[in-house]
Design an enzyme around this catalytic site. Structure first.
Site, PDB file in Angstrom:
ATOM      1  N   THR A 119       0.818  -1.220   0.000  1.00  0.00           N
ATOM      2  CA  THR A 119       0.000   0.000   0.000  1.00  0.00           C
ATOM      3  C   THR A 119       0.849   1.267   0.000  1.00  0.00           C
ATOM      4  OG1 THR A 119      -0.286   0.190   2.419  1.00  0.00           O
ATOM      5  CG2 THR A 119      -1.828  -1.236   1.233  1.00  0.00           C
ATOM      6  N   LEU A 124      -2.776   4.939  -0.805  1.00  0.00           N
ATOM      7  CA  LEU A 124      -4.188   4.546  -0.766  1.00  0.00           C
ATOM      8  C   LEU A 124      -4.280   3.101  -0.297  1.00  0.00           C
ATOM      9  CD1 LEU A 124      -5.917   6.167  -3.863  1.00  0.00           C
ATOM     10  CD2 LEU A 124      -6.072   6.781  -1.462  1.00  0.00           C
ATOM     11  N   HIS A 125      -4.240   2.930   1.016  1.00  0.00           N
ATOM     12  CA  HIS A 125      -4.177   1.587   1.593  1.00  0.00           C
ATOM     13  C   HIS A 125      -5.380   0.721   1.204  1.00  0.00           C
ATOM     14  CE1 HIS A 125      -0.963   3.129   4.183  1.00  0.00           C
ATOM     15  NE2 HIS A 125      -1.765   4.111   4.535  1.00  0.00           N
ATOM     16  N   ASP A 126      -6.561   1.141   1.623  1.00  0.00           N
ATOM     17  CA  ASP A 126      -7.735   0.264   1.561  1.00  0.00           C
ATOM     18  C   ASP A 126      -8.195  -0.086   0.146  1.00  0.00           C
ATOM     19  OD1 ASP A 126      -7.595   0.335   4.298  1.00  0.00           O
ATOM     20  OD2 ASP A 126      -9.218   1.774   4.552  1.00  0.00           O
TER      21      ASP A 126
END
Length: 312
Positions: free
Chosen positions: A192, A239-241
């Site tokens: 991520t 933008l992890h998720d």
């Protein structure tokens, strides 16, 4: 056939973008959105999920609030990242519909039981709700296809030197989930942190002329501010998720490895650490697909193209 999914989240800027990305695609059949405390307090994350779905015109998707605190610890929130509301930045509508009277675990259990095809769980917050679901409904494990989660890392932390935020908030829950025997894909910080959105990407998104793209651009304008701190060494904001949804839509964007992952629940300096056995040193059987690399340009293209669908 579309894949039935349940999004379990703690919105959160990147959670909101993950929801928007998921609901742009006809590859998924969204059964429910459930929320947990994490990026903000439980009342705010629940309200934020309702606000995002209201923006998207998706009041048909049932929403339920879940655990208000971790299994065995006091709640920690990330208001320093996501602001007072948890979604600071854009002007979002008030919810046009109410959450379900049942809990997140009850709603997930109902939808899994009713589903004709095995369900994919996509948790992008602390794993408290998922752990409670698995512990209280062992009869439903066989109708869960996989868990694709955002959390952990193979050797770097973002909340402590050793631990990623989602796992650190409730390591006992994460430990239960990783030991449950259900196929897991772990989208951790290794991947991520490469999925960064840059200023020019935000400009590209803002140029997409629909209200959803404008909302995402506003979310990113706020989210990137925290990540400009030189200590991170970022050019943009990770933008992890949304990486969870990108993996389900275009796994060819990623590199991955099967590995055993253990959760540290007791360490003095390492509580919440995901111990990833890349070299098979423990002899333990792999229990996760761990993502390590991403084609950043391809990821941004996927996000932009998905946002363009809201113009149709």
């Amino acid at each position: 056939m579309t894949r039935p999914i349940i999004l379990d989240c703690d919105p959160g800027h990147d959670d909101a973008i993950a929801i928007i990305l998921a609901l742009s695609s006809d590859a998924f059949s969204p059964l429910a959105v459930t929320t947990s405390a994490g990026n903000q307090t439980p009342d705010k994350t629940l309200n934020n999920a309702l606000r995002i779905l209201t923006l998207l015109g998706r009041s048909d998707i049932p929403v339920a609030g879940g655990a208000v605190k971790p299994l065995a610890r006091e709640l920690i929130i990330a208001d320093n990242v996501h602001g007072e509301t948890g979604l600071d930045g854009p002007v979002l509508p008030d919810p046009s519909f109410a959450p379900q009277a049942m809990t997140a675990v009850e709603l997930m259990a109902l939808k899994i039981k009713q589903s004709q095809a095995p369900v994919t769980l996509v948790p992008t917050g602390p794993l408290t709700n998922i752990a409670l679901l698995l512990a209280t409904h062992p009869e439903l494990h066989s109708n869960i296809e996989q868990i694709v989660l955002m959390g952990g890392a193979a050797g770097v932390g973002n909340w402590t030197p050793a631990a990623e935020f989602n796992i650190f908030v409730d390591p006992e829950a994460a430990d239960m989930v990783f030991k449950a025997g259900i196929p897991i894909t772990m989208c951790g910080l290794d991947v991520t942190h490469q999925a960064q959105v840059m200023d020019e990407d935000i400009a590209r998104i803002r140029a997409i002329e629909n209200p959803i793209a404008q909302c995402v651009a506003d979310l990113l304008d706020f989210f990137i501010l925290y990540h400009r701190d030189p200590k991170w060494g970022f050019t943009g904001a990770p933008l992890h998720d949304p990486c969870t949804i990108a993996w389900l839509l275009k796994p060819e964007l990623f590199t991955a490895q099967q590995a055993w992952v253990g959760i540290e629940t007791k360490g003095e300096h390492t509580q919440g650490m995901t111990v990833v056995d890349r070299y098979g040193l423990t002899g333990n059987q792999a229990n996760a697909t761990v993502l390590f690399d991403i084609d950043r340009a391809g990821f941004i293209d996927l996000l932009a193209q998905s946002l363009e669908t809201y113009s149709r």
